[in-house]
Design a protein around this motif. Structure first.
Motif, PDB file in Angstrom:
ATOM      1  N   TYR A 160       0.820  -1.218   0.000  1.00  0.00           N
ATOM      2  CA  TYR A 160       0.000   0.000   0.000  1.00  0.00           C
ATOM      3  C   TYR A 160       0.853   1.266   0.000  1.00  0.00           C
ATOM      4  N   PHE A 161       1.897   1.307   0.817  1.00  0.00           N
ATOM      5  CA  PHE A 161       2.681   2.537   0.946  1.00  0.00           C
ATOM      6  C   PHE A 161       3.306   2.990  -0.377  1.00  0.00           C
ATOM      7  N   PRO A 162       3.874   2.093  -1.191  1.00  0.00           N
ATOM      8  CA  PRO A 162       4.455   2.558  -2.466  1.00  0.00           C
ATOM      9  C   PRO A 162       3.413   2.997  -3.493  1.00  0.00           C
ATOM     10  N   ALA A 163       2.145   2.572  -3.334  1.00  0.00           N
ATOM     11  CA  ALA A 163       1.129   2.869  -4.349  1.00  0.00           C
ATOM     12  C   ALA A 163       0.947   4.371  -4.573  1.00  0.00           C
ATOM     13  N   PRO A 164       0.814   5.204  -3.523  1.00  0.00           N
ATOM     14  CA  PRO A 164       0.686   6.653  -3.774  1.00  0.00           C
ATOM     15  C   PRO A 164       1.899   7.249  -4.483  1.00  0.00           C
ATOM     16  N   VAL A 165       3.095   6.723  -4.186  1.00  0.00           N
ATOM     17  CA  VAL A 165       4.299   7.230  -4.858  1.00  0.00           C
ATOM     18  C   VAL A 165       4.232   6.928  -6.352  1.00  0.00           C
ATOM     19  N   VAL A 166       3.867   5.701  -6.693  1.00  0.00           N
ATOM     20  CA  VAL A 166       3.786   5.309  -8.100  1.00  0.00           C
ATOM     21  C   VAL A 166       2.715   6.122  -8.823  1.00  0.00           C
ATOM     22  N   ILE A 167       1.549   6.285  -8.185  1.00  0.00           N
ATOM     23  CA  ILE A 167       0.468   7.053  -8.814  1.00  0.00           C
ATOM     24  C   ILE A 167       0.876   8.504  -9.012  1.00  0.00           C
ATOM     25  N   ALA A 168       1.549   9.088  -8.007  1.00  0.00           N
ATOM     26  CA  ALA A 168       1.993  10.477  -8.125  1.00  0.00           C
ATOM     27  C   ALA A 168       2.999  10.634  -9.265  1.00  0.00           C
ATOM     28  N   LEU A 169       3.919   9.673  -9.409  1.00  0.00           N
ATOM     29  CA  LEU A 169       4.888   9.736 -10.503  1.00  0.00           C
ATOM     30  C   LEU A 169       4.194   9.624 -11.863  1.00  0.00           C
ATOM     31  N   LEU A 170       3.198   8.766 -11.950  1.00  0.00           N
ATOM     32  CA  LEU A 170       2.462   8.622 -13.212  1.00  0.00           C
ATOM     33  C   LEU A 170       1.668   9.886 -13.526  1.00  0.00           C
ATOM     34  N   LEU A 171       1.008  10.448 -12.507  1.00  0.00           N
ATOM     35  CA  LEU A 171       0.245  11.677 -12.724  1.00  0.00           C
ATOM     36  C   LEU A 171       1.158  12.836 -13.108  1.00  0.00           C
ATOM     37  N   ASN A 172       2.364  12.827 -12.592  1.00  0.00           N
ATOM     38  CA  ASN A 172       3.305  13.901 -12.908  1.00  0.00           C
ATOM     39  C   ASN A 172       3.710  13.890 -14.380  1.00  0.00           C
ATOM     40  N   GLU A 173       3.554  12.728 -15.023  1.00  0.00           N
ATOM     41  CA  GLU A 173       3.897  12.615 -16.441  1.00  0.00           C
ATOM     42  C   GLU A 173       2.732  12.968 -17.359  1.00  0.00           C
ATOM     43  N   VAL A 174       1.534  13.160 -16.775  1.00  0.00           N
ATOM     44  CA  VAL A 174       0.364  13.517 -17.584  1.00  0.00           C
ATOM     45  C   VAL A 174       0.454  15.000 -17.931  1.00  0.00           C
ATOM     46  N   ARG A 175       0.395  15.335 -19.197  1.00  0.00           N
ATOM     47  CA  ARG A 175       0.551  16.720 -19.644  1.00  0.00           C
ATOM     48  C   ARG A 175      -0.787  17.448 -19.804  1.00  0.00           C
ATOM     49  N   GLY A 176      -1.862  16.736 -20.102  1.00  0.00           N
ATOM     50  CA  GLY A 176      -3.160  17.391 -20.250  1.00  0.00           C
ATOM     51  C   GLY A 176      -3.739  17.778 -18.902  1.00  0.00           C
ATOM     52  N   ALA A 177      -3.915  19.080 -18.645  1.00  0.00           N
ATOM     53  CA  ALA A 177      -4.368  19.561 -17.333  1.00  0.00           C
ATOM     54  C   ALA A 177      -5.766  19.047 -17.004  1.00  0.00           C
ATOM     55  N   LEU A 178      -6.682  19.108 -17.980  1.00  0.00           N
ATOM     56  CA  LEU A 178      -8.054  18.666 -17.739  1.00  0.00           C
ATOM     57  C   LEU A 178      -8.102  17.170 -17.468  1.00  0.00           C
ATOM     58  N   TYR A 179      -7.374  16.405 -18.252  1.00  0.00           N
ATOM     59  CA  TYR A 179      -7.332  14.953 -18.080  1.00  0.00           C
ATOM     60  C   TYR A 179      -6.721  14.598 -16.730  1.00  0.00           C
ATOM     61  N   LYS A 180      -5.687  15.326 -16.335  1.00  0.00           N
ATOM     62  CA  LYS A 180      -5.028  15.087 -15.055  1.00  0.00           C
ATOM     63  C   LYS A 180      -5.974  15.365 -13.890  1.00  0.00           C
ATOM     64  N   LYS A 181      -6.720  16.461 -13.963  1.00  0.00           N
ATOM     65  CA  LYS A 181      -7.676  16.792 -12.899  1.00  0.00           C
ATOM     66  C   LYS A 181      -8.789  15.760 -12.815  1.00  0.00           C
ATOM     67  N   LEU A 182      -9.219  15.251 -13.955  1.00  0.00           N
ATOM     68  CA  LEU A 182     -10.264  14.232 -13.970  1.00  0.00           C
ATOM     69  C   LEU A 182      -9.784  12.962 -13.275  1.00  0.00           C
ATOM     70  N   ILE A 183      -8.555  12.546 -13.585  1.00  0.00           N
ATOM     71  CA  ILE A 183      -7.993  11.348 -12.944  1.00  0.00           C
ATOM     72  C   ILE A 183      -7.874  11.555 -11.437  1.00  0.00           C
TER      73      ILE A 183
END
Length: 321
Positions: free
Chosen positions: A108-131
């Motif tokens: 569980y603990f590494p999951a937020p780190v991985v998700i944050a790293l993936l979200l940081n690579e999303v360039r579309g602002a609207l798509y990122k906010k939706l996720i």
């Protein structure tokens, strides 16, 4: 004249260092008065709900009687701790608590780190906010609802069970099999709170200087290399601090989740200290025994956080104190 005054001040400070430190402390408090005023509600909350109730620790060493109160109850010393350590269920409860906590720590603990790293690579602002909105929502759903959904999906007529039967995995009881219980609990925790846990890491990522990435791109680094050389090192301080704080609460698990998901078929792997205290201590009126179990959990957490902080201090520059 000025040199004489300066020498007099220095001599006064050297002659009375305690008074000098007191003056510096008062000046410091006054200069930062608005910051301390802003922190005052949080300080009062911690004092009222964390430190004042510590008076109840005395119950762990008493045969507490609600009619007599803490001040007039009979003292029994370590009797309740001896009862806890010699109880036939103690080692089972300790095993279940530690195993579930370690699974949360590893999965569980590494999951937020991985998700944050993936979200940081999303360039579309609207798509990122939706996720972000979608993954934050489960945090605001109560454990009662989450467990009800789990039971509905994984019971003998649930869609998950039917899917497993369709792909050839028959005779599986997801909610009644002791071997699967810890995995189900861990997946529940990840689904519910992993998205919410990304907030701190996304805030840390937002503080990274964009010029570092620009320089890395000029040097020919791809995104994976940028993540390894810039993003992960920048997150390491936050990761270590949160990991150390989590070590202090390794004996604390979600009571609501485990109490609702537990049943007689999986009780041997579902009983943890939180549910054990409720059943043996609170429901049976053994308040002193419940206080002794709570104190034992707190001491284990204190030892773990001090030990982890000591190791972190010796091996890295990131530690709590």
């Amino acid at each position: 004249m000025l040199s004489q005054v300066g020498e007099r001040i220095v001599s006064d400070v050297q002659s009375d260092p305690v008074r000098s430190r007191g003056r510096r402390l008062r000046r410091k408090l006054w200069s930062d008065r608005y910051m301390y005023l802003l922190a005052l509600p949080g300080i009062l909350f911690i004092l009222l709900f964390d430190y004042v109730p510590m008076y109840g620790i005395l119950m762990a060493f008493q045969d507490y009687n609600p009619f007599s109160g803490i001040s007039h109850s009979e003292w029994v010393g370590f009797e309740h701790f001896e009862r806890l350590f010699h109880h036939p269920d103690f080692w089972m409860v300790l095993r279940n608590t530690l195993v579930i906590s370690l699974l949360n720590l590893v999965l569980y603990f590494p999951a937020p780190v991985v998700i944050a790293l993936l979200l940081n690579e999303v360039r579309g602002a609207l798509y990122k906010k939706l996720i972000q909105t979608v993954i934050y929502l489960p945090h605001f759903v109560s454990w009662v609802v989450v467990c009800s959904l789990t039971v509905t999906l994984m019971n003998s007529q649930g869609i998950v069970t039917k899917f497993l039967h369709a792909i050839g995995i028959a005779n599986v009881q997801l909610l009644l099999d002791e071997r699967l219980f810890w995995g189900v609990i861990t997946l529940q925790s990840i689904w519910k709170d992993a998205g919410w846990g990304t907030i701190i890491f996304l805030a840390a990522l937002a503080g990274i200087n964009p010029e570092l990435y620009e320089a890395a791109r000029v040097d020919g680094a791809n995104r994976w290399q940028q993540m390894k050389a810039i993003t992960l090192p920048a997150l390491m301080g936050t990761i270590v601090v949160l990991l150390l704080l989590r070590m202090g609460s390794i004996m604390n698990l979600s009571f609501d989740q485990l109490f609702i998901m537990g049943n007689p078929m999986v009780n041997n792997v579902a009983e943890v200290f939180d549910t054990y205290v409720f059943k043996v201590g609170v429901l049976q009126g053994n308040f002193s025994f419940a206080a002794a179990v709570g104190l034992f959990k707190s001491l284990v957490g204190l030892v773990l956080i001090l030990g982890s902080n000591f190791l972190a201090k010796k091996t890295s520059d990131n530690y709590l104190f």
